[in-house]
Design a protein around this motif. Sequence first.
Motif, PDB file in Angstrom:
ATOM      1  N   SER A  60       0.817  -1.221   0.000  1.00  0.00           N
ATOM      2  CA  SER A  60       0.000   0.000   0.000  1.00  0.00           C
ATOM      3  C   SER A  60       0.847   1.266   0.000  1.00  0.00           C
ATOM      4  O   SER A  60       0.349   2.347  -0.340  1.00  0.00           O
ATOM      5  N   TRP A  61       2.130   1.145   0.364  1.00  0.00           N
ATOM      6  CA  TRP A  61       3.003   2.313   0.291  1.00  0.00           C
ATOM      7  C   TRP A  61       3.260   2.710  -1.163  1.00  0.00           C
ATOM      8  O   TRP A  61       3.515   3.878  -1.459  1.00  0.00           O
TER       9      TRP A  61
ATOM     10  N   GLU B  72      -1.970   2.359  -3.109  1.00  0.00           N
ATOM     11  CA  GLU B  72      -2.884   2.351  -1.966  1.00  0.00           C
ATOM     12  C   GLU B  72      -4.045   1.385  -2.113  1.00  0.00           C
ATOM     13  O   GLU B  72      -4.432   0.728  -1.134  1.00  0.00           O
TER      14      GLU B  72
END
Length: 237
Positions: free
Chosen positions: A50-51, A54
């Motif tokens: 998700s970094w 997202e």
Amino acid sequence: MALLLLALVAGLAAGYARGGRLRRLGERPPVRSRLILTALGAYAVGVAGSWVWEPLLPAMTALCWFTLGFYAWLNRAYHGARLIALGLAANGLVILLNGGMPVSVSAEQRAGVEVTAAERPDEGVVTVAGDDTRLRWLGKTIPVAFPPRPEAVSPGDIAVAAGVAAALATAMTGRRTAAARERAEAPRRPQRRPAERAGQRPRPSGPPPPPEPATGRATMDDDATAGTAPESPRVTA
């Protein structure tokens, strides 16, 4: 979380009330337990990825719930496992369709939550339920005013909690579903050989039978034949 703790306490109380014991939980261990690690791995991939992207977190979270639901379905010989599978699948579906678990702010207020979902910072897998929410009724729309931690829960959460309580209570007493009991008590059929399945006559197993002894008449005929010289052909001039 509070609802799950209540389900565990209720399951333990019901199990002990029916004469169950915790040691019986290990008599019939569930099958394919490695799927739990697979589900946790999918969630970890979603958190790490998700970094970079997202939307990966809610997608992998839904996959985590689906995997756990499949694991519960494989162990449906336990009472309550079907409810657990249904609840997990419902939670995974609504997360996948909305990019997060939709939470009703009004339900949280009725439950007594101090900081609602609209006031909390972005949690990745939680969204505020609105008019454009898909399958809103599957979101966290049911208030639970449990004193330590009031919250809003989803119908899937209630199904999971009820299934956990039923599975724990019946596993402590050693009970199984009717289908699982019939499979365990049914006599095993002997496996047929390929020749029998094809309709052919099976070959006898073991050493071949000994030859039958010769009769006296056959022996005399053989001796007479052996003592008679073959006639030589006549030569005519």
